[in-house]
Design a protein around this motif. Structure first.
Motif, PDB file in Angstrom:
ATOM      1  N   LEU A  82     -71.499   4.757 146.091  1.00  0.00           N
ATOM      2  CA  LEU A  82     -71.300   3.379 145.651  1.00  0.00           C
ATOM      3  C   LEU A  82     -70.145   2.708 146.400  1.00  0.00           C
ATOM      4  N   ALA A  83     -69.104   3.461 146.722  1.00  0.00           N
ATOM      5  CA  ALA A  83     -67.973   2.896 147.466  1.00  0.00           C
ATOM      6  C   ALA A  83     -68.426   2.459 148.862  1.00  0.00           C
ATOM      7  N   PHE A  84     -69.210   3.318 149.531  1.00  0.00           N
ATOM      8  CA  PHE A  84     -69.713   2.965 150.855  1.00  0.00           C
ATOM      9  C   PHE A  84     -70.700   1.799 150.769  1.00  0.00           C
ATOM     10  N   ALA A  85     -71.547   1.811 149.738  1.00  0.00           N
ATOM     11  CA  ALA A  85     -72.519   0.722 149.565  1.00  0.00           C
ATOM     12  C   ALA A  85     -71.811  -0.614 149.345  1.00  0.00           C
ATOM     13  N   MET A  86     -70.715  -0.623 148.620  1.00  0.00           N
ATOM     14  CA  MET A  86     -70.001  -1.883 148.371  1.00  0.00           C
ATOM     15  C   MET A  86     -69.479  -2.487 149.671  1.00  0.00           C
ATOM     16  N   ILE A  87     -69.036  -1.647 150.595  1.00  0.00           N
ATOM     17  CA  ILE A  87     -68.625  -2.183 151.899  1.00  0.00           C
ATOM     18  C   ILE A  87     -69.850  -2.779 152.590  1.00  0.00           C
ATOM     19  N   GLY A  88     -70.991  -2.109 152.455  1.00  0.00           N
ATOM     20  CA  GLY A  88     -72.232  -2.647 153.012  1.00  0.00           C
ATOM     21  C   GLY A  88     -72.550  -4.018 152.454  1.00  0.00           C
ATOM     22  N   PHE A  89     -72.392  -4.181 151.152  1.00  0.00           N
ATOM     23  CA  PHE A  89     -72.656  -5.494 150.532  1.00  0.00           C
ATOM     24  C   PHE A  89     -71.671  -6.542 151.044  1.00  0.00           C
TER      25      PHE A  89
END
Length: 117
Positions: A67-74
């Protein structure tokens, strides 16, 4: 493979952020931004273009959670979307927008592909 993508994309996020954080005048010039009658623009470079991305990348590596990596993606999706809207309404230098927006889009896809929700 996922770990390699997450680490590489996070390190790129940190590296790009370091430009804004440590070299705000260079970053402002690369983005065609110019200081006015104060140094507030340099502060903004260090904060929103620099520190934000440095700490986001470091935090994702430290937390090591999808989720931490995905948030940077968003966040990169938002940046790339902003570039697209700018192309439609602002007529910015097309080449620069496509380069910066392309980098943001690639990082968004990398983070989100490696970390599906």
């Amino acid at each position: 493979m996922t770990d390699l993508i997450n680490v590489t994309a996070s390190l790129l996020t940190i590296a790009f952020g370091l430009f804004g954080f440590l070299a705000p005048r260079y970053t402002a010039a690369a983005l065609d931004l110019a200081p006015t009658n104060s140094t507030m623009g340099l502060s903004e470079m260090r904060a929103s273009v620099g520190g934000l991305f440095v700490v986001a990348g470091l935090a994702a590596l430290w937390l090591n959670e999808p989720l931490a990596f995905a948030m940077i993606g968003f966040a990169f999706v938002g940046a790339a979307l902003g570039r697209l809207v700018s192309l439609i309404f602002d007529a910015p230098p097309r080449r620069k927008v496509l380069i910066f927006g392309g980098i943001e889009a690639v990082l968004a896809v990398a983070f989100l592909w490696a970390n599906p929700l």
